[in-house]
Design a protein around this motif. Sequence first.
Motif, PDB file in Angstrom:
ATOM      1  N   ASP A 182      37.218  34.857  41.831  1.00 16.00           N
ATOM      2  CA  ASP A 182      38.193  33.894  42.304  1.00 16.00           C
ATOM      3  C   ASP A 182      38.986  33.387  41.102  1.00 16.00           C
ATOM      4  N   TYR A 183      40.227  33.770  41.028  1.00 15.92           N
ATOM      5  CA  TYR A 183      41.059  33.416  39.880  1.00 15.92           C
ATOM      6  C   TYR A 183      41.359  31.920  39.828  1.00 15.92           C
ATOM      7  N   VAL A 184      41.234  31.216  40.965  1.00 21.82           N
ATOM      8  CA  VAL A 184      41.467  29.771  40.986  1.00 21.82           C
ATOM      9  C   VAL A 184      40.355  29.044  40.231  1.00 21.82           C
ATOM     10  N   GLU A 185      39.116  29.540  40.397  1.00 20.90           N
ATOM     11  CA  GLU A 185      37.987  28.888  39.734  1.00 20.90           C
ATOM     12  C   GLU A 185      37.841  29.301  38.276  1.00 20.90           C
ATOM     13  N   THR A 186      38.224  30.511  37.940  1.00 20.28           N
ATOM     14  CA  THR A 186      38.134  30.979  36.558  1.00 20.28           C
ATOM     15  C   THR A 186      39.332  31.880  36.265  1.00 20.28           C
ATOM     16  N   ASN A 187      39.928  31.698  35.135  1.00 23.53           N
ATOM     17  CA  ASN A 187      41.095  32.484  34.766  1.00 23.53           C
ATOM     18  C   ASN A 187      40.727  33.777  34.054  1.00 23.53           C
ATOM     19  N   TYR A 188      39.497  34.194  34.195  1.00 23.04           N
ATOM     20  CA  TYR A 188      39.024  35.416  33.545  1.00 23.04           C
ATOM     21  C   TYR A 188      39.693  36.629  34.183  1.00 23.04           C
ATOM     22  N   ASN A 189      40.417  37.390  33.398  1.00 24.74           N
ATOM     23  CA  ASN A 189      41.129  38.566  33.884  1.00 24.74           C
ATOM     24  C   ASN A 189      40.287  39.803  33.616  1.00 24.74           C
ATOM     25  N   ASP A 218      40.334  41.709  30.099  1.00 23.96           N
ATOM     26  CA  ASP A 218      39.341  41.071  29.238  1.00 23.96           C
ATOM     27  C   ASP A 218      37.937  41.654  29.341  1.00 23.96           C
TER      28      ASP A 218
END
Length: 86
Positions: A1-8, A12
């Motif tokens: 969930d990109y909203v909770e974590t910006n980990y791409n 990355d």
Amino acid sequence: DYVETNYNRATDAVRQPGSSWKLFVYLAALEAGYTPEDRVVDTPVTIDGWSPRNSGGGFAGEMDLRSAFAYSKNTVAAQLGNEVGF
């Protein structure tokens, strides 16, 4: 969930590319004259000391190229790549 974590994960993650390279190997095989109906053999193979394995460790034997791609057979992709170029 990109909203909770910006980990791409695409840029990355430190992971092996897995089966993503197979698409390009199969495309090269088609461009070299293979057809989806051509017969290939899913069998143990060693190329320059590298012995790819299939998921589950088994081998299906003779099959058409379409099925080898659909079932993501690593040994067939390795053989094709060795023949037509990785």
